[in-house]
Write a protein that holds these residues in place. Structure first.
Motif, PDB file in Angstrom:
ATOM      1  N   LEU A   1       0.830  -1.204   0.000  1.00  0.00           N
ATOM      2  CA  LEU A   1       0.000   0.000   0.000  1.00  0.00           C
ATOM      3  C   LEU A   1       0.869   1.260   0.000  1.00  0.00           C
ATOM      4  N   THR A   2       1.949   1.243   0.752  1.00  0.00           N
ATOM      5  CA  THR A   2       2.868   2.382   0.781  1.00  0.00           C
ATOM      6  C   THR A   2       3.492   2.601  -0.591  1.00  0.00           C
ATOM      7  N   ALA A   3       3.891   1.522  -1.259  1.00  0.00           N
ATOM      8  CA  ALA A   3       4.466   1.639  -2.603  1.00  0.00           C
ATOM      9  C   ALA A   3       3.439   2.183  -3.594  1.00  0.00           C
ATOM     10  N   ALA A   4       2.205   1.711  -3.507  1.00  0.00           N
ATOM     11  CA  ALA A   4       1.143   2.191  -4.403  1.00  0.00           C
ATOM     12  C   ALA A   4       0.867   3.672  -4.156  1.00  0.00           C
ATOM     13  N   ARG A   5       0.822   4.069  -2.897  1.00  0.00           N
ATOM     14  CA  ARG A   5       0.571   5.472  -2.570  1.00  0.00           C
ATOM     15  C   ARG A   5       1.685   6.360  -3.114  1.00  0.00           C
ATOM     16  N   SER A   6       2.926   5.926  -2.987  1.00  0.00           N
ATOM     17  CA  SER A   6       4.048   6.708  -3.511  1.00  0.00           C
ATOM     18  C   SER A   6       3.967   6.854  -5.024  1.00  0.00           C
ATOM     19  N   ALA A   7       3.617   5.768  -5.713  1.00  0.00           N
ATOM     20  CA  ALA A   7       3.502   5.818  -7.170  1.00  0.00           C
ATOM     21  C   ALA A   7       2.371   6.753  -7.602  1.00  0.00           C
ATOM     22  N   ILE A   8       1.237   6.655  -6.952  1.00  0.00           N
ATOM     23  CA  ILE A   8       0.087   7.505  -7.298  1.00  0.00           C
ATOM     24  C   ILE A   8       0.393   8.969  -7.007  1.00  0.00           C
ATOM     25  N   ASN A   9       0.977   9.246  -5.849  1.00  0.00           N
ATOM     26  CA  ASN A   9       1.317  10.634  -5.520  1.00  0.00           C
ATOM     27  C   ASN A   9       2.352  11.204  -6.479  1.00  0.00           C
ATOM     28  N   GLY A  10       3.299  10.381  -6.905  1.00  0.00           N
ATOM     29  CA  GLY A  10       4.281  10.830  -7.890  1.00  0.00           C
ATOM     30  C   GLY A  10       3.626  11.193  -9.211  1.00  0.00           C
ATOM     31  N   LEU A  11       2.705  10.358  -9.663  1.00  0.00           N
ATOM     32  CA  LEU A  11       1.989  10.649 -10.905  1.00  0.00           C
ATOM     33  C   LEU A  11       1.150  11.916 -10.786  1.00  0.00           C
ATOM     34  N   LEU A  12       0.461  12.076  -9.671  1.00  0.00           N
ATOM     35  CA  LEU A  12      -0.350  13.281  -9.482  1.00  0.00           C
ATOM     36  C   LEU A  12       0.514  14.537  -9.464  1.00  0.00           C
ATOM     37  N   ALA A  13       1.656  14.477  -8.810  1.00  0.00           N
ATOM     38  CA  ALA A  13       2.559  15.633  -8.770  1.00  0.00           C
ATOM     39  C   ALA A  13       3.034  15.995 -10.173  1.00  0.00           C
ATOM     40  N   LYS A  14       3.331  15.000 -10.978  1.00  0.00           N
ATOM     41  CA  LYS A  14       3.791  15.264 -12.347  1.00  0.00           C
ATOM     42  C   LYS A  14       2.672  15.828 -13.221  1.00  0.00           C
ATOM     43  N   LEU A  15       1.450  15.351 -13.023  1.00  0.00           N
ATOM     44  CA  LEU A  15       0.313  15.911 -13.767  1.00  0.00           C
ATOM     45  C   LEU A  15       0.063  17.362 -13.377  1.00  0.00           C
ATOM     46  N   ARG A  16       0.206  17.675 -12.085  1.00  0.00           N
ATOM     47  CA  ARG A  16       0.041  19.065 -11.656  1.00  0.00           C
ATOM     48  C   ARG A  16       1.145  19.950 -12.230  1.00  0.00           C
ATOM     49  N   ALA A  17       2.377  19.471 -12.189  1.00  0.00           N
ATOM     50  CA  ALA A  17       3.502  20.257 -12.702  1.00  0.00           C
ATOM     51  C   ALA A  17       3.368  20.513 -14.195  1.00  0.00           C
ATOM     52  N   ALA A  18       2.777  19.561 -14.925  1.00  0.00           N
ATOM     53  CA  ALA A  18       2.586  19.727 -16.363  1.00  0.00           C
ATOM     54  C   ALA A  18       1.360  20.557 -16.691  1.00  0.00           C
TER      55      ALA A  18
END
Length: 70
Positions: A48-65
């Motif tokens: 669950l921690t790994a999934a949360r990190s992956a999802i948060n990373g993707l969301l951060a990149k979508l916001r930055a773009a």
């Protein structure tokens, strides 16, 4: 359906975020008995921690773009 704001679309055109690493393979398996052991539960927490990190990373990149709002 056509994009309604071509000026804003042109401003984002060609912007790519850094690559997101893949989520590691899931380490959990079905519990052997009716109740999971502590080790089985800890594996679920790790996954669950790994999934949360992956999802948060993707969301951060979508916001930055500029694809999604901050």
């Amino acid at each position: 359906m056509a994009y309604l704001n071509p000026g804003a679309g042109a401003a984002r055109e060609g912007r790519q975020a850094a690559a997101q690493t893949d989520m590691p393979a899931v380490t959990t398996t079905a519990a052997a008995g009716a109740n999971p052991t502590k080790a089985e539960f800890d594996k679920v927490v790790t996954d669950l921690t790994a999934a949360r990190s992956a999802i948060n990373g993707l969301l951060a990149k979508l916001r930055a773009a500029g694809v999604i709002a901050s």
